[in-house]
Design an enzyme around this catalytic site. Structure first.
Site, short mmCIF file in Angstrom:
data_model
loop_
_atom_site.label_atom_id
_atom_site.label_comp_id
_atom_site.label_asym_id
_atom_site.label_seq_id
_atom_site.Cartn_x
_atom_site.Cartn_y
_atom_site.Cartn_z
N GLU A 150 47.97 53.52 45.25
CA GLU A 150 48.70 52.75 44.10
C GLU A 150 48.43 53.39 42.90
O GLU A 150 47.13 53.44 42.41
CB GLU A 150 48.40 51.31 44.12
CG GLU A 150 49.03 50.60 43.03
CD GLU A 150 48.79 49.09 42.62
OE1 GLU A 150 49.09 48.37 41.89
OE2 GLU A 150 47.56 48.63 43.53
N GLU A 232 52.20 43.44 33.41
CA GLU A 232 51.29 42.47 34.10
C GLU A 232 50.69 41.58 32.90
O GLU A 232 49.76 42.00 32.12
CB GLU A 232 50.12 43.23 34.67
CG GLU A 232 50.68 44.04 35.77
CD GLU A 232 49.23 44.73 36.47
OE1 GLU A 232 49.09 44.38 37.64
OE2 GLU A 232 48.44 45.37 35.93
#
Length: 457
Positions: A150, A232
């Site tokens: 990721e 986020e």
């Protein structure tokens, strides 16, 4: 420590057919895992409140973006974020966009041309990061959790938050300087945090992936499954917006070939606070050419980037007197591919203050193998203003190592300390003059240590 997105519940909802993906005009989405497509399915926009039960709504822009219009989050900053609202190309838990060409193996000739861009806007309140989230899997996966790498690219952040793991270095990529973080939570998480905030980015995917491969965190055989851009939020988040997003296979070239290893560096002109490094040029067969070199330095076991150069020389300044440093060089091409590290050169700075007979020493690791190595040249230089009638170099031999031969000098070993002296023809050095010697040693099989702590008197 922040945890990466674990979207297992999303996959379950998809499998049950409970995950609506309307194709009509872009809506306002407040459902926890709600999503929609934009630009006739080219991209998917997801609300994705995976880490909290607080309200969040996004107003989707059919042109390719979204704005968080409501966010009631208040998560502790030492834990996971509340959500990752994002726009993406590719497949995420079987929710796939159309026409992306993903999954695509990173060794493909087309991979180097994959390109993405984003433009973002930020509010002045809240705690959040603005980040790409780029996923890789060892297989061409279209559903479930990816288990390869990721890659997160943080363009901006606000508040006391940090990526997974710990910082392992810094790097210049895509027109900016980035902190590099690494952690593993069942898959490798490599985060690039921009040192100066940005509101837009245009880059080839391989630029960051090649750097991750060079650090040993990713593999060219893995598959890119999705390219996502979003936010986020931990606290608040209203006002965060993706104004525009693109993903395409054009404009980036097809170079996925790393440059060759640079020649072994040598050091010269070493003083109490600086040294000048030179090395052999790297070559690049991928078509984009060598763009520059990263200078890696260590005083212990860990090398970190301390500078860059577009030529084959670099002067490192601000060093401490009477201190041993090790240097390696690596090359970078125009597509962001990074070469293997060069051989290592060891440099010991002079004592502070200089003087009439000051002596400097630098050592280059010419070759290593499982149970041995060759160090040459070890260069001794009279940095003073008067002649030296003799010189002595000392260094520490790691436990279990044995010198099997030395040339252009004599030596003795006492405990772990090696003392080397010049021969009749090279012991005396005029002011500014130098000489060199070399040696070979054995070591326990698989031990990667080489001697350190070179000093000259």
């Amino acid at each position: 420590m922040r945890h990466a997105h674990i979207h297992l519940i999303i996959g379950a909802l998809l499998a049950l057919g409970l995950f609506a993906v309307p194709a009509q005009a872009a809506p306002v989405i407040c459902e926890k895992y709600g999503s929609t497509t934009v630009q006739n399915g080219r991209y998917v926009v997801i609300n994705n409140v995976w880490g909290a039960d607080t309200a969040q709504c996004i107003d989707v822009n059919q042109n390719g973006g979204f704005t968080i219009t409501q966010a009631a989050h208040n998560k502790p900053t030492n834990g996971a974020p509340a959500s990752y609202p994002a726009i993406y190309a590719g497949c995420h838990y079987a929710n796939c966009s159309t026409g992306s060409g993903l999954p695509m193996q990173a060794s493909s000739s087309s991979f180097g041309s994959l390109r993405s861009s984003v433009s973002m806007s930020y509010p002045s309140s809240g705690t959040w990061d603005a980040a790409y989230d780029i996923w890789f899997d060892p297989t061409p996966r279209t559903d479930g959790q990816n288990t390869g790498a990721e890659i997160m690219i943080w363009l901006n952040k606000q508040g006391s938050i940090q990526p997974v793991g710990s910082q392992v270095g810094t790097v210049n990529l895509a027109g900016g300087t980035w902190q590099v973080w690494f952690g593993n939570i069942g898959w490798n998480v490599i985060s690039y945090v921009r040192t100066s905030p940005a509101s837009s980015l245009d880059f080839t995917i391989n630029t960051f992936y090649a750097d991750a491969i060079s650090r040993g965190y990713a593999q060219r055989s893995w598959y890119l499954t999705s390219v996502q851009a979003g936010f986020e939020p931990w606290v608040g988040g209203a006002g965060l917006a993706v104004n525009a997003f693109s993903f395409s296979s054009g404009g980036g070239g097809t170079d996925v070939t790393a440059p060759s290893t640079p020649g072994a560096p040598t050091a010269s002109g070493t003083t109490s606070t600086s040294t000048t490094l030179t090395w052999g040029a790297s070559t690049d067969s991928g078509g984009t050419g060598v763009a520059g070199y990263d200078i890696m330095r260590a005083t212990g076991d860990t090398f970190a980037r301390v500078g860059s150069s577009t030529t084959t020389s670099y002067t490192d300044t601000g060093l401490s007197p009477s201190t041993t440093y090790r240097y390696r060089i690596r090359a970078r091409d125009g597509a962001g591919n990074v070469s293997p590290d060069s051989a290592t050169v060891t440099v010991t700075t002079q004592a502070g203050g200089g003087g009439g007979g000051s002596c400097a020493v630098t050592a280059t690791t010419q070759n290593t193998w499982n149970n041995g190595y060759v160090i040459q040249p070890v260069t001794v230089t009279n940095r003073g203003t008067s002649a030296m009638n003799g010189w002595t170099v000392t260094f520490t031999l790691p436990s279990g190592h044995t010198i099997t031969g030395i040339w252009n000098a004599t030596y003795t070993v006492s405990g772990g300390t090696v003392t080397v002296k010049g021969l009749a023809h090279n012991a005396a050095l005029a002011a500014g003059a130098g000489t060199s010697f070399g040696y070979q040693a054995t070591r326990p099989d698989g031990n990667t240590q080489v001697p350190s702590g070179y000093t000259c008197a």
